[in-house]
Structures are given as C-alpha cells and as structure tokens.
Design a protein around this motif. Structure first.
Motif, short mmCIF file in Angstrom:
data_model
loop_
_atom_site.label_atom_id
_atom_site.label_comp_id
_atom_site.label_asym_id
_atom_site.label_seq_id
_atom_site.Cartn_x
_atom_site.Cartn_y
_atom_site.Cartn_z
N VAL A 87 63.52 61.93 29.40
CA VAL A 87 63.96 63.30 29.19
C VAL A 87 64.05 64.05 30.52
N ALA A 88 63.15 63.76 31.44
CA ALA A 88 63.19 64.42 32.75
C ALA A 88 64.45 64.05 33.52
N VAL A 89 64.85 62.79 33.47
CA VAL A 89 66.09 62.37 34.12
C VAL A 89 67.28 63.08 33.46
N TYR A 90 67.27 63.15 32.14
CA TYR A 90 68.30 63.88 31.40
C TYR A 90 68.32 65.34 31.84
N GLY A 91 67.15 65.91 32.06
CA GLY A 91 67.03 67.32 32.38
C GLY A 91 67.54 67.71 33.75
N THR A 92 67.70 66.75 34.65
CA THR A 92 68.24 67.10 35.98
C THR A 92 69.66 67.61 35.89
N LYS A 93 70.35 67.29 34.80
CA LYS A 93 71.74 67.70 34.63
C LYS A 93 71.90 68.81 33.59
N ILE A 111 34.40 59.59 14.63
CA ILE A 111 34.86 59.86 15.98
C ILE A 111 33.82 59.36 16.97
N ILE A 112 34.24 58.44 17.81
CA ILE A 112 33.35 57.86 18.81
C ILE A 112 33.40 58.66 20.10
N LYS A 113 34.61 59.04 20.51
CA LYS A 113 34.77 59.80 21.74
C LYS A 113 36.05 60.62 21.68
N GLU A 114 35.96 61.88 22.13
CA GLU A 114 37.14 62.72 22.26
C GLU A 114 37.64 62.61 23.69
N LEU A 115 38.96 62.54 23.84
CA LEU A 115 39.57 62.37 25.15
C LEU A 115 40.50 63.54 25.45
N GLU A 116 40.45 64.02 26.67
CA GLU A 116 41.40 65.02 27.12
C GLU A 116 42.45 64.27 27.94
N MET A 117 43.67 64.27 27.45
CA MET A 117 44.75 63.50 28.07
C MET A 117 45.72 64.46 28.76
N GLU A 118 46.29 63.98 29.86
CA GLU A 118 47.29 64.75 30.57
C GLU A 118 48.40 63.80 31.01
N VAL A 119 49.63 64.20 30.73
CA VAL A 119 50.79 63.42 31.12
C VAL A 119 51.72 64.34 31.88
N GLU A 120 52.15 63.90 33.04
CA GLU A 120 53.12 64.66 33.82
C GLU A 120 54.09 63.68 34.46
N THR A 121 55.35 64.01 34.38
CA THR A 121 56.36 63.15 34.98
C THR A 121 57.37 64.02 35.72
N LYS A 122 57.93 63.45 36.77
CA LYS A 122 58.91 64.16 37.59
C LYS A 122 60.16 63.31 37.73
N ALA A 123 61.28 63.98 37.76
CA ALA A 123 62.56 63.31 38.02
C ALA A 123 63.27 64.10 39.10
N TYR A 124 63.75 63.39 40.10
CA TYR A 124 64.43 64.02 41.21
C TYR A 124 65.93 63.85 41.04
N TYR A 125 66.64 64.92 41.23
CA TYR A 125 68.09 64.92 41.06
C TYR A 125 68.74 64.03 42.11
N ARG A 126 69.70 63.23 41.66
CA ARG A 126 70.49 62.39 42.55
C ARG A 126 71.96 62.53 42.17
N GLU A 127 72.79 62.55 43.17
CA GLU A 127 74.23 62.68 42.93
C GLU A 127 74.80 61.53 42.12
N GLU A 128 74.30 60.32 42.33
CA GLU A 128 74.88 59.16 41.63
C GLU A 128 74.61 59.17 40.13
N TRP A 129 73.73 60.07 39.67
CA TRP A 129 73.47 60.17 38.23
C TRP A 129 74.58 60.90 37.49
N LEU A 130 75.48 61.52 38.24
CA LEU A 130 76.54 62.29 37.59
C LEU A 130 77.53 61.38 37.02
#
Length: 117
Positions: free
Chosen positions: A40-46, A98-117
């Motif tokens: 989705v991040a790659v899609y979002g660059t455009k 419930i054995i253990k509660e987990l705090e999860m964090e997900v972050e992803t980055k996509a950098y714009y590139r001309e060839e993706w057009l």
C-alpha cells in the motif's frame, strides 16, 4: 500402565505444539501485515492520502486483519515518500487463557521513484 503413559505423553505433546503455534501466531500476523502495508505504501507514492486510506480499507478487509484506514498513521512528504504505521495489541493465548499481552508496532516506508510511473 503403558497405555496411560502413552496417552499422557501424547497429551503433553499436543499441549506443547498448541503453545508453540499460539506463540508464533502474533508474529506471523505481524509479518503479513507488514507485507500488506509495504504494498500500500508503494501504491501511495502515486496517490493522495485519502486514496491510500481507501486502499488500506480494501486490503485490510480482503486479508482479514480487522483494521481500517483510520487506524493507521499515514505521512507523505513533499518528495512523495510515504510512511504508514500502526500500533496495536495482540496476545498469546491458549485455550482462551491469555498467557501474554503484546504491544505490536508496524511501520513501513516507500520512497518515490520515477520508474514506478
């Protein structure tokens, strides 16, 4: 006596196997969520941020993650680079205990590139 011992060993083995699957499940889900966010991040660059949210809604529904577009933080800079992330809670549970509660964090980055057009 031998049958009872075999049954106990089988029961213990099944419980250990179930515990292993329960412990791996949150991290497995995090991995696939990260992969979906990368796409989705790659899609979002455009696209605009509103279009990114709509795409997130669609992807989360299709993949059964249980999140919506507004659950994520989305940043897009002047160079059209996109950052998408979420913080959420998950748990390791076995037989509804419930054995253990987990705090999860997900972050992803996509950098714009001309060839993706």
């Amino acid at each position: 006596m031998k049958k009872a011992k075999s049954m106990i060993m089988l029961l213990v083995s099944v419980c250990i196997l179930a515990l292993v699957f329960a412990a791996v499940r949150p991290y497995w889900n995090k991995y696939w969520l990260t992969k979906d966010l990368e796409a989705v991040a790659v899609y979002g660059t455009k696209k605009s941020i509103e279009e990114i949210k709509k795409k997130l809604d669609r992807v989360m529904k299709e993949q059964g993650h249980g999140f919506v577009g507004n659950d994520f933080y989305i940043q897009k800079d002047k160079h059209r680079n996109v950052t998408i992330g979420i913080e959420y809670y998950d748990e390791i549970s076995l037989f509804s205990l419930i054995i253990k509660e987990l705090e999860m964090e997900v972050e992803t980055k996509a950098y714009y590139r001309e060839e993706w057009l």
